[in-house]
Design a protein around this motif. Structure first.
Motif, short mmCIF file in Angstrom:
data_model
loop_
_atom_site.label_atom_id
_atom_site.label_comp_id
_atom_site.label_asym_id
_atom_site.label_seq_id
_atom_site.Cartn_x
_atom_site.Cartn_y
_atom_site.Cartn_z
N CYS A 41 0.81 -1.22 0.00
CA CYS A 41 0.00 0.00 0.00
C CYS A 41 0.84 1.26 0.00
O CYS A 41 0.41 2.29 -0.48
N ASN A 42 2.03 1.21 0.58
CA ASN A 42 2.91 2.37 0.69
C ASN A 42 2.32 3.46 1.57
O ASN A 42 2.68 4.62 1.43
N ALA A 44 1.23 2.61 5.16
CA ALA A 44 1.07 2.12 6.53
C ALA A 44 -0.27 1.47 6.82
O ALA A 44 -0.75 1.51 7.94
N GLU A 45 -0.90 0.86 5.81
CA GLU A 45 -2.18 0.22 6.05
C GLU A 45 -2.08 -1.30 6.12
O GLU A 45 -2.91 -1.94 6.74
N CYS A 46 -1.11 -1.90 5.44
CA CYS A 46 -1.21 -3.34 5.20
C CYS A 46 -0.17 -4.19 5.92
O CYS A 46 -0.36 -5.38 6.08
N VAL A 59 6.50 -0.37 10.07
CA VAL A 59 6.15 -0.44 8.64
C VAL A 59 7.18 0.43 7.91
O VAL A 59 7.20 1.65 8.08
S1 FES Z 1 3.41 -1.12 2.30
FE1 FES Z 1 1.54 -1.39 3.34
S2 FES Z 1 2.12 -0.87 5.37
FE2 FES Z 1 3.89 -0.43 4.24
#
Ligand code: FES
Ligand code: FES
Lengths: 165, 441
Positions: A41-42, A44-46, A59
């Motif tokens: 996701c880039n 901080a969601e996944c 993350v």
């Molecule tokens: S890429 Fe999803 S939390 Fe970092």
């Protein structure tokens, strides 16, 4: 403007030329070619980019390179020793906790951080530790089982005087 | 397993030759757990450029002109491409070729790609995309079922906005209505849904020394991809090779074309390897979703608790492209009765074009949407008849010898009755009871 940053990644000093606004994740993946940490996701969601920073899970898409300089970074690539998978890695395979595998490295890093801190976690503690990691395939049950099995295995090794990595 | 092989049951014998119920280690699981598996976004090849897409930022418009000169002047940019640069038909689609790889004179949804850039690095590609100017004239967007059904609404495609109408007919509806002691009638709406595979879509393409366009992609269907890519790019089939890369989750959406045609076109035009990786935001905006559906159902049952009829209409919003929508929505109609024996049926489905995001395959393929409606109807009918919802289902479920809404005779693969009985045993062993939620005031 690019600057040189010295990072300690998986116990080795590494240099990377990067912009100050670049993320630790991008530098790991693009500059150092450590692509085990994924970019789901880039933002901080996944949790797919989870690494350890000074022993704490973070993350890495949300850590700027300057903030990681001169600190200890541990990535999924460092978990196996001499080609022997870490118990969490092996149990993830054995318990069926890996499907498409895209969440797997981040998931394992969160579990690894947990077991460093708490070698005998309850299922609730395991679930809490991986609550920042999204998996779209498994439904989590088998991942929790794998982490529990790894904890048991590691305790056994420690009791036998073996190396609990 | 029994200790003595001579007492082995038929089921056990069958089990010995089946993988079902056994633990099997996935051959690629360890590599994945080690972080060693390379998905397309992890791959790097020498000389590789980075691709980026300019998406339409409006659901419905006529494109007047696209200015690319400024974008092409960004240092590091190798190509800025629009529909005019596509050497082939520029069309793709699983049911019909109704989607453009790059938008031509019309934008039909915010998920339409308008232009492509290949550059030395992602930053240059992003900068160039931001410098492309699209001059357009906005059209009234068709966003609701009612708009799509309005014969006076602007047509999204030449054939009109109702792409397909299907019917299911069984028995005598009027007779079913006459025999009913209880009838419930309701409207149900389900929402659009993204599959959110953890790996955003990505592709890597290069032209090899023999002139074959190679495309690495986490796809569910390389051969069907090739069948769409080759004509879209004006290549013979034997000049396109789709290579199945590890796939970080698909759940139906990677059945469709994702990055293939775009990254292939960039590689053809630049004669360099090109990698194109979607951001999560792009993945959410583009590519297929689960169909939203509106379902109006009227269902009846007799005083004996037997279902008498289903009278229903299903409207499916397939967005700007059909993708697999025609099959998904037709299937929702076929499954509108659920796993129950309904003697008299009228169900109509409508596959509607709108200017929303294109919907396609997603786990369940239309059956999930129908289940929302038929199971709610079952609960309400049971309540009206004063029956337990479980007993009501047991009374009406399909059994071997009975036929589905389309006349398919059930055989040994029909497990609903056994499932319901297991639930019944489970509940009675634990003294569990169904509770009906308080009616909303
Ligand atoms: S890429 Fe999803 S939390 Fe970092
Ligand atoms: S295994 Fe696919 S997302 Fe977790």
């Amino acid at each position: 403007m690019k600057q040189r940053y010295v990072l300690r990644v998986n116990g080795r000093g590494m240099e990377a030329a990067a912009e100050a606004h670049e993320s630790l994740l991008d530098v790991l993946r693009e500059n150092l070619r450590l692509t085990g940490s994924k970019k789901g996701c880039n933002e901080a969601e996944c949790g797919s980019c989870t690494v350890l920073l000074d022993g704490r899970p973070v993350v890495s898409c949300l850590v700027l390179v300057p903030d990681a300089a001169d600190r200890d970074v541990v990535t999924i690539e460092a978990l196996a020793t001499d080609g022997v998978p870490h118990p969490i890695q092996r149990q993830m395979v054995e318990q069926g906790g890996v499907q498409c595998g895209y969440c797997t490295p981040g998931m394992i890093m969160s579990a690894y951080a947990l077991l460093l801190d708490n070698p005998d976690p309850t299922d609730d503690e395991i679930r809490f530790a991986i609550s920042g990691n999204i998996c779209r395939c498994t439904g989590y049950g088998k991942i929790v089982k794998a982490v529990r099995a790894a904890a048991v295995e590691m305790k056994g090794q420690a009791g036998n005087g073996g190396a609990a990595s | 397993m029994s200790e003595d092989p001579s007492t082995e049951t038929a089921e056990e014998t069958r089990g010995a030759y089946s993988w079902i119920g056994k633990n099997v280690t996935k051959p690629d699981a360890l590599e994945k757990a080690l972080g060693a598996t390379e998905y397309v976004g992890d791959m790097v090849v020498p000389g590789m450029l980075h691709g980026k897409i300019l998406w339409a930022d409006t659901p419905h418009a006529v494109i007047k002109r696209i200015d690319t000169e400024e974008a092409a002047r960004v240092p590091g940019v190798h190509a800025v491409l629009t529909a005019a640069d596509v050497p082939g038909s520029n069309r793709f689609g699983l049911a019909v070729l109704d989607q453009c790889a790059l938008a031509e004179e019309r934008v039909r949804s915010v998920g339409d790609a308008v232009a492509l850039v290949a550059a030395e690095d992602e930053e240059a590609a992003e900068e160039a995309v931001a410098k492309i100017r699209v001059h357009k004239e906005h059209l009234r967007p068709i966003l609701t079922y009612a708009d799509a059904l309005d014969p006076d609404a602007p047509k999204i495609h030449d054939g009109g906005n109702v792409f397909q109408h299907t019917t299911v007919r069984k028995g005598d509806l009027d007779k079913g209505i006459r025999e009913s002691a209880a009838i419930v009638e309701n409207a149900y709406h389900t929402h659009r849904m993204d599959h959110v595979p953890m790996e955003p879509e990505a592709g890597l393409a290069y032209v090899d020394p023999s002139g074959v366009l190679n495309i690495l992609v986490g796809t569910q269907y390389p051969y069907r991809d090739r069948r769409q890519i080759a004509p879209a790019l004006g290549l013979p089939m034997n000049k396109v090779r789709v290579i199945q890369a590890p796939i970080g989750g698909g759940f139906g959406r990677k059945d469709d074309i994702t990055a293939e045609i775009h990254v292939g076109l960039l590689a053809l035009k630049t004669r360099r390897p090109v990698r194109l990786v979607y951001t999560r935001e792009e993945s959410l905006v583009a590519n297929t979703k689960r169909h939203p559906m509106a379902m109006n159902f009227r269902t009846g049952a007799g005083a004996d608790g037997r279902l008498t009829f289903l009278d229903g209409d299903i409207y499916g919003d397939t967005g700007a492209g059909v993708s697999l929508g025609a099959y998904v929505i037709k299937k929702a109609g076929i499954h509108a009765t659920g796993p129950y024996d309904v003697p008299n049926i009228r169900v109509d489905t409508y596959t509607l074009y709108t200017n929303n995001l294109t919907s396609g395959a997603m786990r369940g393929f239309g059956v999930m949407q129908a289940a929302v409606a038929h199971e709610s109807q079952m609960d309400q009918l049971a309540h009206k008849l004063g029956m337990s919802p479980l007993e009501f289902r047991l009374k009406n479920c399909l059994k071997p010898g009975l036929a589905s809404s389309t006349g398919q005779l059930m055989n040994e693969g029909c497990g609903i009755e056994a499932t319901l009985r297991r639930i019944k045993d489970y509940m009675s062993a634990r003294d569990l009871r169904f509770k009906r939620p308080e009616a909303a005031s």
